[in-house]
Each structure stands twice: as C-alpha cells, then as structure tokens.
Design an enzyme around this catalytic site. Sequence first.
Site, PDB file in Angstrom:
ATOM      1  CG  ASN A 135       0.507  19.381 -26.168  1.00 27.42           C
ATOM      2  OD1 ASN A 135      -0.209  20.494 -26.635  1.00 27.42           O
ATOM      3  ND2 ASN A 135      -0.051  18.112 -26.398  1.00 27.42           N
ATOM      4  CG  ASP A 195      -4.104  18.096 -26.040  1.00 27.25           C
ATOM      5  OD1 ASP A 195      -3.296  16.974 -25.544  1.00 27.25           O
ATOM      6  OD2 ASP A 195      -4.240  18.302 -27.026  1.00 27.25           O
ATOM      7  CG  ASP A 226       7.160  16.947 -25.963  1.00 25.70           C
ATOM      8  OD1 ASP A 226       7.611  16.348 -26.800  1.00 25.70           O
ATOM      9  OD2 ASP A 226       5.788  16.287 -25.627  1.00 25.70           O
ATOM     10  CD  GLU A 261       9.295  17.181 -30.433  1.00 25.11           C
ATOM     11  OE1 GLU A 261       9.200  16.592 -31.161  1.00 25.11           O
ATOM     12  OE2 GLU A 261       8.616  17.613 -29.480  1.00 25.11           O
TER      13      GLU A 261
END
Length: 524
Positions: A135, A195, A226, A261
């Site tokens: 990410n 990001d 993640d 996640e």
Amino acid sequence: MKKLISVILLVTLCLSMLCLPACELFPPQEPEIQLNIIDDKYRNWYEIFVHSFYDTNNDGIGDLNGVTQKLDYIQEMGFNGIWLMPIHPSPTYHKYDVTDYYAIDPDYGTLEDFKNLIDEAHKRGIRVIMDLVVNHSSDSHPWFREACDYIRKNGKPGGQYGDFYNFKTDSTGAYHQVSGSPYYYEGRFWSGMPDLNLDSQNVREEIKRIMDYWLTDYNVDGFRLDAVTSYYYGDAANIDFLTWLNTEAKKIKDDAYIVGEAWINNDVTVSNYYDSGCDSFFLFTGAMGTGSIATAVKQGSGQQIGLLFERLQETYGDVILAPFLGNHDTMRPGSFMPGEENVKMAAGVLSMMNGGTFVYYGEEIGMISKGGNNSDPAKRIAMKWEKKNIYEGHCYLPPENTPVDETSYYYPSVAEQEADPGSILNYYKEAMELRNRFPSIARGEVTYHPDGQNKYICVLTKEYADEKITIVFNMDTFQQTVTLDQAALGYTELAGQLQTTDGEITVTEDGKIVMPPQSIAIFK
C-alpha cells in the site's frame, strides 16, 4: 533332594523380588497419539515479531537466527505455519515502512540467515509466509526520494519513479507537501508512509518482481497482505487489485498462501473480498465485538458460540477462514480476558474454529500488553522465555523505548509453564494437538445442535471426508451434565478433551457427559 528343592525355591523367590522393581520401571504405556496433519493451507499459524522474539547475538534485538533456533519449540507446540511480520530494512521499529523490498534489515540478520530459516522450517513441515506491504513504502525509500528530487529540479513529476506515487498540486485529502515544491503526495497512514500508485504499470511490474524474488529465490510459502482495504477508496477497487495480485502470485507459485488484513467489522463485506481468489482474510468479527469469542467466553454463553459457528458457515461457505484472538494491532487476550481460566477457554474455542488459526507470539503464555497499554510498542514487548529477564536470548532492547521488567508479565515464563501440566502453554499445546489429530476441526462442515441444551452448552458436529466429530463446549464456570442423542450424532467414543481446571470429562454408564467448568469434549 530337599536341598535341591530349597535352592530352586530360593532362586525363584529372589528372581521374583528382582522383577518387582523392574516391572515398576516399565508400567503399561499409553497408546501413542496419532496425528493426521494434512499438507495443505489449513494450518496452525504462529505470528512472530522478530525484534522481540529471540536474540542470538546479544545485541538486545531478536533476529532470524533466533526464530530458527526456536523452530523445535514452535513445532512441539503444534504450530505448522509461521507468519513473519516485516523483516525488510526500515527506519521504524515496526518496519511497515519499507526502504528495500529485496533485503533483510541488518538488525535481523542476512539473506543467508533467512534462507537457512526457510530451509530448516520446511524440514519440520512448517510453512513460512512474510508480510508484503505494497500500500505504501517508506519516505526514505530511494523510489520516493528520487521522485521528489525530480519534482524539485523540474517543477513537475517525472523520471524513473515519477508515477510510483500519487502527486498533485493541492493538499485536499490525506496529502502531505513535498518539501521545496508546490506538490503534495498521498499518505493515508502518515507522512512517513507515502502511498504507492497501484494503477501504475511500473509499480505493478515491481510488485511482481518482489513476489517472484521471495517465492522463487527463497522459497517463501506466501504472503500476509497489509492494509488491503486501503489500497483504493472503495471495496470494489480493492478487490480488483487483490484479484490481480493473487493471480500473479499463483502464476509464480501455484500453492502460495495469500492472507489479507481486511479490518472490517462486517462478515458479509469481508466475504466479498474472497471473490479476489485470495485464500484467507483475518476474521476480525471473531476476535472482537458482539458475537465474538471473547464476548461468549466472558458471558459463559454456549449459545453465542453455536451462533458464531453457524453464522460464519452461512456467510462464508467453503473458504479458509483466518480466526485469531489478538495480534500486533490489537490488545493481547491476556490483557482483556479476566483470569487464567478465561484465557485458556478463549484459546480452546479458537482451536475449534474452522480455517487456519493464528496465534500471536506470547499468547501461549498469556503475555499481556505492557501495563494494559493499547499502544503498538506495548503489544510487542520481548517474549519471556525464562523467569528472569537477564538471560541468553532475551530481547532487552524493546521497541520504542518500552522497557520491561518482571511486572510486565502477568503469567510465568515459557520455561516455568512447560514444567506445569496445568499451564496456559500446555493448554495451547493440547489444543493445537487436537487440531492436528482431527482434520475435520479446521475443514469440516458445521452443524449446530441447540435443541435440549441450556445456554451454557454448545453442541456442534463437523464432517470432513470420512471423519465426523461432535464437539461439546461447557462455557459455564460450574460443572454441567450434558445428555446427547448418541445414535443420532453417530459417535462411539470420547476422543479428546480440553479442561481449564483440574478434572476430567467423564461419561456415565447411562451415557451422560459430566463436564468440568469451561471444558471442551470431542466425540468420534
């Protein structure tokens, strides 16, 4: 003749006396427990924060060699999978802001150490997955630094890494200024984590190279992804990206295990993420909130357990769930479960869940978040291997200056609990052993049987292949006597049990089941 008979009798008597202690040395042996571990993606996973696990070079920080040294312990506890939290170079203790996706943080060791860990784990039938953080990167990553330098020199984004990040000329949303320029970059978590632009073909090609490097060159068994709900704004876009990532990973290694996640407190929404093809997503609804394991244990509700299992099957169907009690982002169960018996019972319920269970290092000894603190460093203090903190292997440099002492640990150390048959550690060991004995626990189709039972009792059946088991939970803090229709449920024997206190589950002559407080029985 009489003398000869006397001698024979005397010799016979002496031999019989000699046999007594010998016979006592070899009492009847219990039949060896037969495990039935299937080499698939339904595993007992153990999450490790390397920094705080085991230190082999006495620098106060855990390392990969420490994990390797403790593989026998992990295997003996019944875990056959390891999730390593980020191990790449990073400027922070948690390492979720990566500066080099192809390297090992020097505090943790070398690439050779990592390869040795993977090889030794595989020799023991243990699979290893690693955190894949795509990410965002660190703002210290060379990609980001070069992209920002280009903007400063040229007045606009460009160059080799100009499309690796999201740049714009206004600060609306989660954007932070590129110093010395009129541009801003996206960083939804904080300014130190810019990001990545996941729409960039260049970024996607880089992600493919990263996955290939670890899956192929180092034989890693998969990835924990993640923050999958933060890739884009909106579940549909996140699922599309996960579909691409999962497809590419399995082109490289078809049996790679991918677990994401997706921190969403809604099973229906999370179930949609499985459309991506990813194998698992962490079951946050089972860990916290109304209807969770913790709530059911605290309330002593067998009905809640039955409804939880029933709801999960109806919502998710035939997927590999990833249930857990706590992790590096949540409070440890030892901190919020009141008392040792409740800590054990929560672990017992977790061990009966479908899917692949995840246990955070130290949960097996009831480790707590330091001082009840909910900060991330407080959840990541050193594993307590022995009674005293000063000993070989102790990680004495805690993350973010969160010093520990004897008061930081409510329950005894690993060494102390290994010697205590009634400890939390030995309860976990027995619970994981049951999962390794009965494949239907993790894989079976669930049926909840509430009829005729009080609120403290939960009766489930699970069927997988040619195995059918009946699981009975007594969630009460008092003994309960349970009556089952043995013929209808189709069991013939009490095949396994877990008790949080002294006492054994027994079956009376008329078939009634006497269950000690907070106990679990498995019939087959």
